[in-house]
Scaffold this motif. Structure first.
Motif, PDB file in Angstrom:
ATOM      1  N   LYS A 203     -14.188  -0.918   3.224  1.00 20.17           N
ATOM      2  CA  LYS A 203     -14.423  -1.078   1.789  1.00 20.17           C
ATOM      3  C   LYS A 203     -13.081  -0.909   1.108  1.00 20.17           C
ATOM      4  O   LYS A 203     -12.107  -0.470   1.731  1.00 20.17           O
ATOM      5  CB  LYS A 203     -15.399  -0.013   1.301  1.00 20.17           C
ATOM      6  CG  LYS A 203     -16.770  -0.108   1.933  1.00 20.17           C
ATOM      7  CD  LYS A 203     -17.649   1.018   1.455  1.00 20.17           C
ATOM      8  CE  LYS A 203     -18.995   0.961   2.148  1.00 20.17           C
ATOM      9  NZ  LYS A 203     -19.839   2.103   1.795  1.00 20.17           N
ATOM     10  N   ARG A 204     -13.014  -1.218  -0.168  1.00 17.27           N
ATOM     11  CA  ARG A 204     -11.726  -1.086  -0.835  1.00 17.27           C
ATOM     12  C   ARG A 204     -11.373   0.383  -1.041  1.00 17.27           C
ATOM     13  O   ARG A 204     -12.243   1.239  -1.194  1.00 17.27           O
ATOM     14  CB  ARG A 204     -11.706  -1.853  -2.148  1.00 17.27           C
ATOM     15  CG  ARG A 204     -12.505  -1.229  -3.249  1.00 17.27           C
ATOM     16  CD  ARG A 204     -12.396  -2.072  -4.489  1.00 17.27           C
ATOM     17  NE  ARG A 204     -13.006  -1.352  -5.594  1.00 17.27           N
ATOM     18  CZ  ARG A 204     -12.875  -1.693  -6.839  1.00 17.27           C
ATOM     19  NH1 ARG A 204     -12.184  -2.756  -7.160  1.00 17.27           N
ATOM     20  NH2 ARG A 204     -13.444  -0.988  -7.787  1.00 17.27           N
ATOM     21  N   MET A 205     -10.065   0.631  -1.020  1.00 17.73           N
ATOM     22  CA  MET A 205      -9.543   1.978  -1.213  1.00 17.73           C
ATOM     23  C   MET A 205      -8.408   1.906  -2.233  1.00 17.73           C
ATOM     24  O   MET A 205      -7.757   0.873  -2.370  1.00 17.73           O
ATOM     25  CB  MET A 205      -9.008   2.534   0.109  1.00 17.73           C
ATOM     26  CG  MET A 205     -10.075   2.680   1.165  1.00 17.73           C
ATOM     27  SD  MET A 205      -9.408   3.212   2.750  1.00 17.73           S
ATOM     28  CE  MET A 205      -8.817   1.670   3.411  1.00 17.73           C
ATOM     29  N   MET A 206      -8.174   3.009  -2.916  1.00 18.78           N
ATOM     30  CA  MET A 206      -7.097   3.060  -3.910  1.00 18.78           C
ATOM     31  C   MET A 206      -5.772   3.359  -3.211  1.00 18.78           C
ATOM     32  O   MET A 206      -5.680   4.287  -2.413  1.00 18.78           O
ATOM     33  CB  MET A 206      -7.383   4.138  -4.944  1.00 18.78           C
ATOM     34  CG  MET A 206      -8.532   3.809  -5.856  1.00 18.78           C
ATOM     35  SD  MET A 206      -8.976   5.172  -6.956  1.00 18.78           S
ATOM     36  CE  MET A 206      -7.553   5.255  -7.983  1.00 18.78           C
ATOM     37  N   ILE A 207      -4.762   2.551  -3.535  1.00 16.39           N
ATOM     38  CA  ILE A 207      -3.432   2.771  -2.972  1.00 16.39           C
ATOM     39  C   ILE A 207      -2.709   3.796  -3.833  1.00 16.39           C
ATOM     40  O   ILE A 207      -2.639   3.667  -5.047  1.00 16.39           O
ATOM     41  CB  ILE A 207      -2.649   1.448  -2.899  1.00 16.39           C
ATOM     42  CG1 ILE A 207      -3.351   0.483  -1.934  1.00 16.39           C
ATOM     43  CG2 ILE A 207      -1.214   1.702  -2.462  1.00 16.39           C
ATOM     44  CD1 ILE A 207      -2.735  -0.883  -1.879  1.00 16.39           C
ATOM     45  N   ASP A 208      -2.174   4.818  -3.167  1.00 14.90           N
ATOM     46  CA  ASP A 208      -1.470   5.890  -3.856  1.00 14.90           C
ATOM     47  C   ASP A 208       0.019   5.571  -3.956  1.00 14.90           C
ATOM     48  O   ASP A 208       0.565   5.456  -5.035  1.00 14.90           O
ATOM     49  CB  ASP A 208      -1.710   7.201  -3.096  1.00 14.90           C
ATOM     50  CG  ASP A 208      -1.185   8.414  -3.827  1.00 14.90           C
ATOM     51  OD1 ASP A 208      -0.948   8.324  -5.051  1.00 14.90           O
ATOM     52  OD2 ASP A 208      -1.015   9.467  -3.178  1.00 14.90           O
TER      53      ASP A 208
ATOM     54  N   ASN B  33      -4.118   0.079  -8.017  1.00 16.53           N
ATOM     55  CA  ASN B  33      -3.893  -0.829  -6.901  1.00 16.53           C
ATOM     56  C   ASN B  33      -4.928  -0.554  -5.825  1.00 16.53           C
ATOM     57  O   ASN B  33      -5.145   0.599  -5.447  1.00 16.53           O
ATOM     58  CB  ASN B  33      -2.489  -0.619  -6.321  1.00 16.53           C
ATOM     59  CG  ASN B  33      -1.415  -1.040  -7.298  1.00 16.53           C
ATOM     60  OD1 ASN B  33      -1.341  -2.194  -7.673  1.00 16.53           O
ATOM     61  ND2 ASN B  33      -0.599  -0.095  -7.712  1.00 16.53           N
ATOM     62  N   TYR B  34      -5.552  -1.620  -5.335  1.00 17.23           N
ATOM     63  CA  TYR B  34      -6.561  -1.487  -4.297  1.00 17.23           C
ATOM     64  C   TYR B  34      -6.108  -2.200  -3.036  1.00 17.23           C
ATOM     65  O   TYR B  34      -5.334  -3.154  -3.079  1.00 17.23           O
ATOM     66  CB  TYR B  34      -7.894  -2.096  -4.746  1.00 17.23           C
ATOM     67  CG  TYR B  34      -8.590  -1.305  -5.815  1.00 17.23           C
ATOM     68  CD1 TYR B  34      -9.269  -0.130  -5.500  1.00 17.23           C
ATOM     69  CD2 TYR B  34      -8.583  -1.725  -7.128  1.00 17.23           C
ATOM     70  CE1 TYR B  34      -9.925   0.601  -6.484  1.00 17.23           C
ATOM     71  CE2 TYR B  34      -9.234  -1.006  -8.117  1.00 17.23           C
ATOM     72  CZ  TYR B  34      -9.904   0.151  -7.788  1.00 17.23           C
ATOM     73  OH  TYR B  34     -10.538   0.870  -8.766  1.00 17.23           O
ATOM     74  N   GLY B  35      -6.638  -1.738  -1.916  1.00 17.96           N
ATOM     75  CA  GLY B  35      -6.370  -2.371  -0.642  1.00 17.96           C
ATOM     76  C   GLY B  35      -7.532  -2.148   0.295  1.00 17.96           C
ATOM     77  O   GLY B  35      -8.391  -1.307   0.043  1.00 17.96           O
ATOM     78  N   ASN B  36      -7.584  -2.947   1.338  1.00 19.86           N
ATOM     79  CA  ASN B  36      -8.581  -2.740   2.377  1.00 19.86           C
ATOM     80  C   ASN B  36      -7.982  -3.156   3.716  1.00 19.86           C
ATOM     81  O   ASN B  36      -6.888  -3.730   3.771  1.00 19.86           O
ATOM     82  CB  ASN B  36      -9.893  -3.462   2.081  1.00 19.86           C
ATOM     83  CG  ASN B  36      -9.748  -4.952   2.029  1.00 19.86           C
ATOM     84  OD1 ASN B  36      -8.726  -5.467   1.603  1.00 19.86           O
ATOM     85  ND2 ASN B  36     -10.765  -5.658   2.471  1.00 19.86           N
TER      86      ASN B  36
END
Length: 140
Positions: A38-43, A60-63
């Motif tokens: 699932k999508r995750m927030m990029i720190d 910013n999101y990434g998967n």
């Protein structure tokens, strides 16, 4: 190597298939229990990846997608998508204040929050795949 995959990019597809193997079939993906997170927030990202991040205060999101011989980290920047191919032998994973993926002198760290916890089972699957891959390089 990171590619803009907003639109169909045949060059990137050919390189991803050659480097990481073809995408899993629908039935194989179900059998494995899913091959995409699932999508995750990029720190935080490495300085080389700053140009792929939003410049304003957008999130910013990434998967992550699993392939036979590695993973692909997909990064969303507004309406654009960028994909980073990482062969398993180059993959390094760290669980510190979040979850970070390192390879090829770059890294992406995902924020430790609810979205990361939802992906815990998937991230454990990536760690298990890395361990299995490393076993073939062990000395006896």
């Amino acid at each position: 190597m990171i590619y803009n995959t907003t639109h169909t990019n045949k060059e990137a597809d050919a390189i991803f298939n050659d480097l990481l193997g073809k995408p899993y079939s629908f039935f194989k993906a179900i059998k494995l229990g899913g091959v995409g997170s699932k999508r995750m927030m990029i720190d935080i990202v490495s300085p080389g990846f700053l140009k792929y991040m939003n410049t304003v205060s957008d999130i910013n999101y990434g998967n992550i997608e699993i392939r036979e011989k590695g993973i692909i980290v997909h990064i969303n920047k507004g309406l654009q998508n960028f994909s980073w191919a990482i062969p398993t032998y180059q993959l390094h994973i760290y669980k510190t204040s979040g979850f970070s993926i390192h390879a090829q002198g770059n890294f992406v760290r995902f924020k430790k929050n609810k979205l990361l916890k939802e992906n815990k089972k998937f991230l454990d699957k990536i760690i298990d795949l890395k361990i299995e891959n490393d076993k073939q390089y062990e000395f006896y």
